[in-house]
Design a protein around this motif. Structure first.
Motif, PDB file in Angstrom:
ATOM      1  N   ARG A   1       0.835  -1.208   0.000  1.00  0.00           N
ATOM      2  CA  ARG A   1       0.000   0.000   0.000  1.00  0.00           C
ATOM      3  C   ARG A   1       0.865   1.251   0.000  1.00  0.00           C
ATOM      4  NH1 ARG A   1      -3.381  -3.201   3.356  1.00  0.00           N
ATOM      5  NH2 ARG A   1      -2.497  -2.308   5.249  1.00  0.00           N
ATOM      6  N   ALA A   2       1.959   1.248   0.746  1.00  0.00           N
ATOM      7  CA  ALA A   2       2.863   2.397   0.771  1.00  0.00           C
ATOM      8  C   ALA A   2       3.498   2.606  -0.599  1.00  0.00           C
ATOM      9  CB  ALA A   2       3.939   2.213   1.845  1.00  0.00           C
ATOM     10  N   LEU A   3       3.881   1.522  -1.251  1.00  0.00           N
ATOM     11  CA  LEU A   3       4.461   1.636  -2.594  1.00  0.00           C
ATOM     12  C   LEU A   3       3.426   2.137  -3.599  1.00  0.00           C
ATOM     13  CD1 LEU A   3       6.633  -1.599  -2.695  1.00  0.00           C
ATOM     14  CD2 LEU A   3       7.468   0.764  -2.649  1.00  0.00           C
ATOM     15  N   ASP A   4       2.190   1.640  -3.481  1.00  0.00           N
ATOM     16  CA  ASP A   4       1.119   2.113  -4.358  1.00  0.00           C
ATOM     17  C   ASP A   4       0.877   3.608  -4.158  1.00  0.00           C
ATOM     18  OD1 ASP A   4       0.703  -0.356  -5.528  1.00  0.00           O
ATOM     19  OD2 ASP A   4      -0.999  -0.877  -4.231  1.00  0.00           O
ATOM     20  N   ALA A   5       0.903   4.065  -2.901  1.00  0.00           N
ATOM     21  CA  ALA A   5       0.702   5.489  -2.617  1.00  0.00           C
ATOM     22  C   ALA A   5       1.844   6.321  -3.200  1.00  0.00           C
ATOM     23  CB  ALA A   5       0.590   5.722  -1.111  1.00  0.00           C
ATOM     24  N   SER A   6       3.054   5.855  -3.077  1.00  0.00           N
ATOM     25  CA  SER A   6       4.203   6.561  -3.647  1.00  0.00           C
ATOM     26  C   SER A   6       4.092   6.631  -5.164  1.00  0.00           C
ATOM     27  CB  SER A   6       5.516   5.860  -3.266  1.00  0.00           C
ATOM     28  OG  SER A   6       5.731   5.942  -1.890  1.00  0.00           O
ATOM     29  N   HIS A   7       3.651   5.546  -5.743  1.00  0.00           N
ATOM     30  CA  HIS A   7       3.491   5.508  -7.190  1.00  0.00           C
ATOM     31  C   HIS A   7       2.413   6.501  -7.636  1.00  0.00           C
ATOM     32  CE1 HIS A   7       2.372   3.322 -11.079  1.00  0.00           C
ATOM     33  NE2 HIS A   7       3.547   3.863 -11.275  1.00  0.00           N
TER      34      HIS A   7
ATOM     35  N   VAL B   1       1.550   9.257  -6.103  1.00  0.00           N
ATOM     36  CA  VAL B   1       2.117  10.604  -5.976  1.00  0.00           C
ATOM     37  C   VAL B   1       3.024  10.899  -7.164  1.00  0.00           C
ATOM     38  CG1 VAL B   1       3.734  12.015  -4.632  1.00  0.00           C
ATOM     39  CG2 VAL B   1       1.929  10.721  -3.471  1.00  0.00           C
ATOM     40  N   CYS B   2       3.800   9.927  -7.556  1.00  0.00           N
ATOM     41  CA  CYS B   2       4.698  10.091  -8.706  1.00  0.00           C
ATOM     42  C   CYS B   2       3.903  10.394  -9.969  1.00  0.00           C
ATOM     43  CB  CYS B   2       5.524   8.821  -8.888  1.00  0.00           C
ATOM     44  SG  CYS B   2       6.541   8.798 -10.373  1.00  0.00           S
ATOM     45  N   ARG B   3       2.841   9.627 -10.177  1.00  0.00           N
ATOM     46  CA  ARG B   3       2.016   9.853 -11.364  1.00  0.00           C
ATOM     47  C   ARG B   3       1.388  11.240 -11.330  1.00  0.00           C
ATOM     48  NH1 ARG B   3      -0.328   4.684 -10.305  1.00  0.00           N
ATOM     49  NH2 ARG B   3      -2.174   5.811  -9.669  1.00  0.00           N
ATOM     50  N   GLY B   4       0.912  11.646 -10.156  1.00  0.00           N
ATOM     51  CA  GLY B   4       0.261  12.949 -10.035  1.00  0.00           C
ATOM     52  C   GLY B   4       1.217  14.117 -10.149  1.00  0.00           C
ATOM     53  N   THR B   5       2.431  13.929  -9.643  1.00  0.00           N
ATOM     54  CA  THR B   5       3.395  15.026  -9.607  1.00  0.00           C
ATOM     55  C   THR B   5       4.209  15.132 -10.893  1.00  0.00           C
ATOM     56  OG1 THR B   5       3.609  14.727  -7.215  1.00  0.00           O
ATOM     57  CG2 THR B   5       5.331  15.982  -8.305  1.00  0.00           C
ATOM     58  N   TRP B   6       4.692  14.026 -11.383  1.00  0.00           N
ATOM     59  CA  TRP B   6       5.591  14.058 -12.537  1.00  0.00           C
ATOM     60  C   TRP B   6       4.988  13.401 -13.781  1.00  0.00           C
ATOM     61  CZ3 TRP B   6       7.903  12.351  -7.770  1.00  0.00           C
ATOM     62  CH2 TRP B   6       8.657  13.340  -7.158  1.00  0.00           C
ATOM     63  N   GLY B   7       3.778  12.951 -13.686  1.00  0.00           N
ATOM     64  CA  GLY B   7       3.147  12.321 -14.830  1.00  0.00           C
ATOM     65  C   GLY B   7       3.790  10.997 -15.216  1.00  0.00           C
ATOM     66  N   CYS B   8       4.282  10.265 -14.198  1.00  0.00           N
ATOM     67  CA  CYS B   8       4.889   8.956 -14.463  1.00  0.00           C
ATOM     68  C   CYS B   8       3.849   8.028 -15.064  1.00  0.00           C
ATOM     69  CB  CYS B   8       5.414   8.341 -13.174  1.00  0.00           C
ATOM     70  SG  CYS B   8       6.718   9.297 -12.379  1.00  0.00           S
ATOM     71  N   PRO B   9       4.265   7.124 -15.942  1.00  0.00           N
ATOM     72  CA  PRO B   9       3.309   6.166 -16.535  1.00  0.00           C
ATOM     73  C   PRO B   9       2.803   5.191 -15.477  1.00  0.00           C
ATOM     74  CG  PRO B   9       5.566   5.620 -17.194  1.00  0.00           C
ATOM     75  CD  PRO B   9       5.625   6.926 -16.430  1.00  0.00           C
ATOM     76  N   SER B  10       1.630   4.635 -15.713  1.00  0.00           N
ATOM     77  CA  SER B  10       1.015   3.664 -14.791  1.00  0.00           C
ATOM     78  C   SER B  10       1.781   2.374 -14.779  1.00  0.00           C
ATOM     79  CB  SER B  10      -0.421   3.390 -15.185  1.00  0.00           C
ATOM     80  OG  SER B  10      -1.159   4.579 -15.081  1.00  0.00           O
TER      81      SER B  10
END
Length: 78
Positions: free
Chosen positions: A61-67, A69-78
């Motif tokens: 769950r912590a890794l999913d939350a970090s992911h 945030v990454c997607r929201g902040t830097w537009g990282c791919p899913s």
């Protein structure tokens, strides 16, 4: 003649409980715990492995939350 002491039994059970319940990055500790699990009652082994699974779910769950945030902040791919 040698005999395991009560303190030795307690130490073994504490050590084995930690091996079974606590995820670590070193897979050999889980293997060691699984190979020695007959040293504890079956219900205790099941409880410890459930605890381990809960800890792993929390980590996921912590890794999913970090992911997220990454997607929201830097537009990282899913």
């Amino acid at each position: 003649m040698y005999e395991i002491t009560e303190a030795g039994v307690t130490e073994f059970e504490d050590w084995l409980a930690e091996l079974l319940s606590t995820p670590v990055r070193e897979f050999t500790s889980l293997e060691a715990g699984l190979s020695l699990m007959p040293g504890l009652p079956p219900a205790e082994v099941a409880r410890l492995l459930d605890e381990r699974a809960d800890r792993l779910r929390m980590e996921l769950r912590a890794l999913d939350a970090s992911h997220a945030v990454c997607r929201g902040t830097w537009g990282c791919p899913s």
